[in-house]
Write a protein that holds these residues in place. Sequence first.
Motif, PDB file in Angstrom:
ATOM      1  N   GLU A  33       0.885  -1.228   0.033  1.00  0.00           N
ATOM      2  CA  GLU A  33       0.036   0.018  -0.072  1.00  0.00           C
ATOM      3  C   GLU A  33       0.686   1.193   0.168  1.00  0.00           C
ATOM      4  N   GLU A  34       2.077   1.172   0.208  1.00  0.00           N
ATOM      5  CA  GLU A  34       2.927   2.290   0.197  1.00  0.00           C
ATOM      6  C   GLU A  34       3.995   2.702  -1.070  1.00  0.00           C
ATOM      7  N   LYS A  35       3.397   1.566  -2.064  1.00  0.00           N
ATOM      8  CA  LYS A  35       4.110   1.585  -3.380  1.00  0.00           C
ATOM      9  C   LYS A  35       4.078   3.010  -4.120  1.00  0.00           C
ATOM     10  N   TYR A  36       2.912   3.744  -4.134  1.00  0.00           N
ATOM     11  CA  TYR A  36       2.909   4.926  -4.819  1.00  0.00           C
ATOM     12  C   TYR A  36       3.060   6.062  -4.068  1.00  0.00           C
ATOM     13  N   SER A  37       3.295   6.013  -2.555  1.00  0.00           N
ATOM     14  CA  SER A  37       3.590   6.947  -1.780  1.00  0.00           C
ATOM     15  C   SER A  37       5.133   7.078  -1.340  1.00  0.00           C
ATOM     16  N   LEU A  38       5.164   6.504  -0.141  1.00  0.00           N
ATOM     17  CA  LEU A  38       6.535   6.520   0.447  1.00  0.00           C
ATOM     18  C   LEU A  38       7.612   5.770  -0.048  1.00  0.00           C
ATOM     19  N   THR A  39       7.223   4.568  -0.750  1.00  0.00           N
ATOM     20  CA  THR A  39       8.263   3.877  -1.354  1.00  0.00           C
ATOM     21  C   THR A  39       8.536   4.576  -2.845  1.00  0.00           C
ATOM     22  N   GLU A  79      14.720  16.215   1.604  1.00  0.00           N
ATOM     23  CA  GLU A  79      13.528  15.468   1.716  1.00  0.00           C
ATOM     24  C   GLU A  79      13.790  13.993   1.901  1.00  0.00           C
ATOM     25  N   THR A  80      14.689  13.345   1.275  1.00  0.00           N
ATOM     26  CA  THR A  80      14.965  11.999   1.768  1.00  0.00           C
ATOM     27  C   THR A  80      14.865  11.663   3.217  1.00  0.00           C
ATOM     28  N   GLN A  81      15.547  12.526   4.059  1.00  0.00           N
ATOM     29  CA  GLN A  81      15.646  12.389   5.504  1.00  0.00           C
ATOM     30  C   GLN A  81      14.093  12.506   5.760  1.00  0.00           C
ATOM     31  N   VAL A  82      13.372  13.066   5.426  1.00  0.00           N
ATOM     32  CA  VAL A  82      12.024  13.384   5.690  1.00  0.00           C
ATOM     33  C   VAL A  82      11.195  11.942   5.460  1.00  0.00           C
ATOM     34  N   TRP A  83      11.414  11.503   4.500  1.00  0.00           N
ATOM     35  CA  TRP A  83      10.673  10.175   4.117  1.00  0.00           C
ATOM     36  C   TRP A  83      11.412   9.322   4.823  1.00  0.00           C
ATOM     37  N   LEU A  84      12.437   9.264   5.415  1.00  0.00           N
ATOM     38  CA  LEU A  84      13.138   8.151   6.178  1.00  0.00           C
ATOM     39  C   LEU A  84      12.659   8.327   7.755  1.00  0.00           C
ATOM     40  N   ASP A  85      12.231   9.604   7.948  1.00  0.00           N
ATOM     41  CA  ASP A  85      11.470   9.936   9.044  1.00  0.00           C
ATOM     42  C   ASP A  85       9.980   9.172   9.298  1.00  0.00           C
ATOM     43  N   PHE A  86       9.534   9.305   8.123  1.00  0.00           N
ATOM     44  CA  PHE A  86       8.142   8.345   8.243  1.00  0.00           C
ATOM     45  C   PHE A  86       8.431   6.892   8.028  1.00  0.00           C
ATOM     46  N   ALA A  87       9.518   6.512   7.461  1.00  0.00           N
ATOM     47  CA  ALA A  87       9.617   5.096   7.362  1.00  0.00           C
ATOM     48  C   ALA A  87       9.997   4.372   8.723  1.00  0.00           C
ATOM     49  N   LEU A  88      10.503   5.275   9.426  1.00  0.00           N
ATOM     50  CA  LEU A  88      10.901   4.711  10.955  1.00  0.00           C
ATOM     51  C   LEU A  88       9.756   4.712  11.728  1.00  0.00           C
ATOM     52  N   GLU A  89       9.221   5.862  11.499  1.00  0.00           N
ATOM     53  CA  GLU A  89       7.650   5.986  12.366  1.00  0.00           C
ATOM     54  C   GLU A  89       6.667   4.888  12.123  1.00  0.00           C
ATOM     55  N   CYS A  90       6.719   4.591  10.869  1.00  0.00           N
ATOM     56  CA  CYS A  90       5.894   3.392  10.394  1.00  0.00           C
ATOM     57  C   CYS A  90       6.098   1.853  10.800  1.00  0.00           C
ATOM     58  N   GLU A  91       7.343   2.059  11.311  1.00  0.00           N
ATOM     59  CA  GLU A  91       8.223   0.838  11.406  1.00  0.00           C
ATOM     60  C   GLU A  91       8.636   0.039  10.436  1.00  0.00           C
ATOM     61  N   GLU A  96      18.673   1.111  13.687  1.00  0.00           N
ATOM     62  CA  GLU A  96      20.001   1.007  13.379  1.00  0.00           C
ATOM     63  C   GLU A  96      20.320   1.482  12.045  1.00  0.00           C
ATOM     64  N   PHE A  97      19.258   1.124  11.158  1.00  0.00           N
ATOM     65  CA  PHE A  97      19.403   1.214   9.561  1.00  0.00           C
ATOM     66  C   PHE A  97      19.165   2.967   9.481  1.00  0.00           C
ATOM     67  N   TYR A  98      18.187   3.323  10.315  1.00  0.00           N
ATOM     68  CA  TYR A  98      17.517   5.000  10.078  1.00  0.00           C
ATOM     69  C   TYR A  98      18.646   5.655  10.521  1.00  0.00           C
ATOM     70  N   ASN A  99      19.635   5.442  11.766  1.00  0.00           N
ATOM     71  CA  ASN A  99      20.414   6.324  12.156  1.00  0.00           C
ATOM     72  C   ASN A  99      21.598   6.208  11.300  1.00  0.00           C
ATOM     73  N   GLU A 100      22.009   5.156  10.701  1.00  0.00           N
ATOM     74  CA  GLU A 100      23.139   4.988   9.850  1.00  0.00           C
ATOM     75  C   GLU A 100      22.944   5.751   8.604  1.00  0.00           C
ATOM     76  N   ILE A 101      21.623   5.689   7.800  1.00  0.00           N
ATOM     77  CA  ILE A 101      21.410   6.496   6.677  1.00  0.00           C
ATOM     78  C   ILE A 101      21.275   7.747   6.918  1.00  0.00           C
TER      79      ILE A 101
END
Length: 124
Positions: A33-39, A79-91, A96-101
């Motif tokens: 369901e994230e294909k056309y948004s977050l992904t 912007e990529t960092q913001v999308w990573l924020d969403f990816a982390l929050e959505c689990e 570890e991945f989030y902090n590194e990237i």
Amino acid sequence: MAKISTHKDLRVFQLAFELSMKIYKVSKSFPVEEKYSLTDQVRRSSRSVCANLAEAFRKRRYPKNFVSKLSDCEAEAAETQVWLDFALECEYVDNEFYNEIYKQYDMVLGMLVKMIVEPEKWSI
């Protein structure tokens, strides 16, 4: 210092490309369901950093155009960092991945700002 002949020789490009590929790989596991948004968005913005760097490199004989494209890179990296924020929050990614990237994108941003502040070092 190694000679820089193409955008691929730039350390900032190499790092941004590496990060984009890591994001691509991890985003394969995001829910359908994230294909056309977050992904799509996180992949697009991370790749855009690289594409805009290639354009900036070719426009370096025109300092204002060079800086403009680098500013686009900077915006896409943030912007990529913001999308990573969403990816982390959505689990979808772990801490570890989030902090590194995220930390590595901070490095990309720092390198871009340095280029923006000193465009004359890159001019032809």
